[in-house]
Design a protein around this motif. Sequence first.
Motif, PDB file in Angstrom:
ATOM      1  N   THR A 108      19.954  85.634  76.060  1.00 43.91           N
ATOM      2  CA  THR A 108      20.309  84.221  75.929  1.00 43.91           C
ATOM      3  C   THR A 108      19.719  83.645  74.653  1.00 43.91           C
ATOM      4  O   THR A 108      18.629  84.041  74.224  1.00 43.91           O
ATOM      5  CB  THR A 108      19.816  83.398  77.129  1.00 43.91           C
ATOM      6  OG1 THR A 108      18.394  83.558  77.256  1.00 43.91           O
ATOM      7  CG2 THR A 108      20.485  83.848  78.420  1.00 43.91           C
ATOM      8  N   ALA A 109      20.445  82.719  74.047  1.00 47.11           N
ATOM      9  CA  ALA A 109      19.971  82.046  72.841  1.00 47.11           C
ATOM     10  C   ALA A 109      20.316  80.568  72.855  1.00 47.11           C
ATOM     11  O   ALA A 109      19.888  79.824  71.978  1.00 47.11           O
ATOM     12  CB  ALA A 109      20.587  82.704  71.599  1.00 47.11           C
ATOM     13  N   ALA A 110      21.079  80.130  73.843  1.00 48.16           N
ATOM     14  CA  ALA A 110      21.552  78.744  73.874  1.00 48.16           C
ATOM     15  C   ALA A 110      20.454  77.794  74.345  1.00 48.16           C
ATOM     16  O   ALA A 110      19.707  78.099  75.266  1.00 48.16           O
ATOM     17  CB  ALA A 110      22.767  78.624  74.792  1.00 48.16           C
ATOM     18  N   ILE A 111      20.383  76.646  73.681  1.00 46.09           N
ATOM     19  CA  ILE A 111      19.551  75.533  74.135  1.00 46.09           C
ATOM     20  C   ILE A 111      20.510  74.449  74.619  1.00 46.09           C
ATOM     21  O   ILE A 111      21.227  73.846  73.822  1.00 46.09           O
ATOM     22  CB  ILE A 111      18.646  74.998  73.013  1.00 46.09           C
ATOM     23  CG1 ILE A 111      17.681  76.087  72.547  1.00 46.09           C
ATOM     24  CG2 ILE A 111      17.879  73.761  73.479  1.00 46.09           C
ATOM     25  CD1 ILE A 111      16.815  75.671  71.378  1.00 46.09           C
ATOM     26  N   ASN A 112      20.534  74.248  75.934  1.00 43.19           N
ATOM     27  CA  ASN A 112      21.457  73.296  76.533  1.00 43.19           C
ATOM     28  C   ASN A 112      20.733  72.016  76.912  1.00 43.19           C
ATOM     29  O   ASN A 112      19.605  72.042  77.400  1.00 43.19           O
ATOM     30  CB  ASN A 112      22.116  73.900  77.775  1.00 43.19           C
ATOM     31  CG  ASN A 112      22.992  75.093  77.436  1.00 43.19           C
ATOM     32  OD1 ASN A 112      23.832  75.024  76.551  1.00 43.19           O
ATOM     33  ND2 ASN A 112      22.786  76.194  78.127  1.00 43.19           N
ATOM     34  N   VAL A 113      21.390  70.894  76.686  1.00 39.96           N
ATOM     35  CA  VAL A 113      20.850  69.584  77.034  1.00 39.96           C
ATOM     36  C   VAL A 113      21.737  68.983  78.113  1.00 39.96           C
ATOM     37  O   VAL A 113      22.967  68.914  77.952  1.00 39.96           O
ATOM     38  CB  VAL A 113      20.817  68.656  75.806  1.00 39.96           C
ATOM     39  CG1 VAL A 113      20.439  67.243  76.210  1.00 39.96           C
ATOM     40  CG2 VAL A 113      19.830  69.186  74.774  1.00 39.96           C
TER      41      VAL A 113
END
Length: 521
Positions: A361-366
């Motif tokens: 995983t590499a996503a930063i979700n808000v």
Amino acid sequence: MRVSQQMLFNTYVSNMNTSLTQLVETNIQAQTQKKVNKPSDNPVGMARILDHRETLATVKQYRDNIDTAKGWLSLSDTTLTQVSTILTRAKGLAEQGASGTLTDDNREQISYEARQLFQQLVALANTEYEGKSIYAGHKVEDNAFKERLWMTSNDANVSSRNFTITGNAEKTIVVQFEADGAIGGAAMQYRYSKDGGETFTTKTLAAGATTLDFDGVTMDFDLGTPATNIPVKGSANTNDSSGTWMWVRPTAQYMGDDEDSINVVPMNTSFTSSALTADGAFSKDVVVRIDSTTPDPASVDDEITYSYSSDGGVTWTEGNVKPADAGATTAVIPLPGGTLTLDNSGGTVAAGAQFLIHPDTAAINVQIQENESVRVNDVGKDIFGGVYKQPGASGASVVFNNNSMLLGGGDSQNLLETMGNLVAFLETNNQTGVQECLDSLNASQKHLLTKAADVGGRENRLAVADQVLSSLELNEKDRISHIEDVDVGELMTKLSQQQLVYEAVLKSSSMIMKMNLLNYV
């Protein structure tokens, strides 16, 4: 019943306190402009007010998240626009450098700006928002890219082999071989130039050695890498396609993390990782548990009953069955988001076996609403390319494809590799190479604009979500106001009435208390 003075006094005080209490409460409402100031004023209304305030607090947090996401994505949008502008300028330089009317001095002059553009691209790829790298995946504390040296060759037998380069060079190094042979075999001569092919230094690679030395830069090859000699020794024609040529030139290596792999970890089973694969779009870890098999233990083509958990084993979805499939060489287990495949080379399947599916995983979700989130970062290598060393790999490799390592390999959407090649071919007066870079720059810009459109789409999504939350916030405030806010006109009338009542109580009480039997003696 006899009415005593004490009874009269208590009654007067009680009436005065009651009237005064009502007047004070009305005065508090006038001061706060709210008719519900404490739970006892309206218990049901207070409960509703607290619910609405909790919703408002949640909405405020979502809107704060949206503001943060807007900052990340707006900066990314601006950055990619600047990159596109640089690419347009680079294409202009490539068009000039590809012209047959230019001299080697002209291409060298253009190369200085091209190298500056390359370095500017690396700087943009390392863009930070509030001290966090926006193109490095989860590794936000460090730069997404770092400059390093890489190699392009006109010989597919060389470009397809593994190699490592150490050291730094301010200008592209041109390398040639002066005899046919294989690296690591018999002794062979090679030569290199650090001034664009004007002058060469000749060295001998000892028998069995695999490392070429360019005075400050070393290049180590796989044992047995073949090389062919140039037809004319001492030729400074860098557009000559005969023999093995190499250009040691700049590129950038991606240092962040990726989303390329889905790892499967076997637990309490004889299966090894090599016999397990997972495919799909898993957003988080999934644990698969084998509950029973028919027979037990069973082959992959027998019936398998299994459960899976997406919260680390806290809760399980049970009763799932993979039916028997006689003769099948794999057991494909359906899961939310993808599948787990067990290969028959792993052995037998037994109850109690577990498999942990762990996606990179590499996503930063808000989170912007209760069940909605938006990604604010990106994986830099998927936008800018460059080279990348995957976890567990022995060395770095070119992102997307290996065309950028081979002169004549075709168009490439790898932006940083294309710019590195453009710098190399301009510095070494290679007109053919510059022409190929022009086509790759077009492919790179097209790819970049696609990624920019993705960022723009997420920005638009934030704008819509912000409007929805704004409407919800106004509605919640209106609901609270309806319950707790006071009607000013009604309040002033009530206040005047209670003031008159209190004054009347005081006056009547005073008059009565002055009266006694002595007044009539």
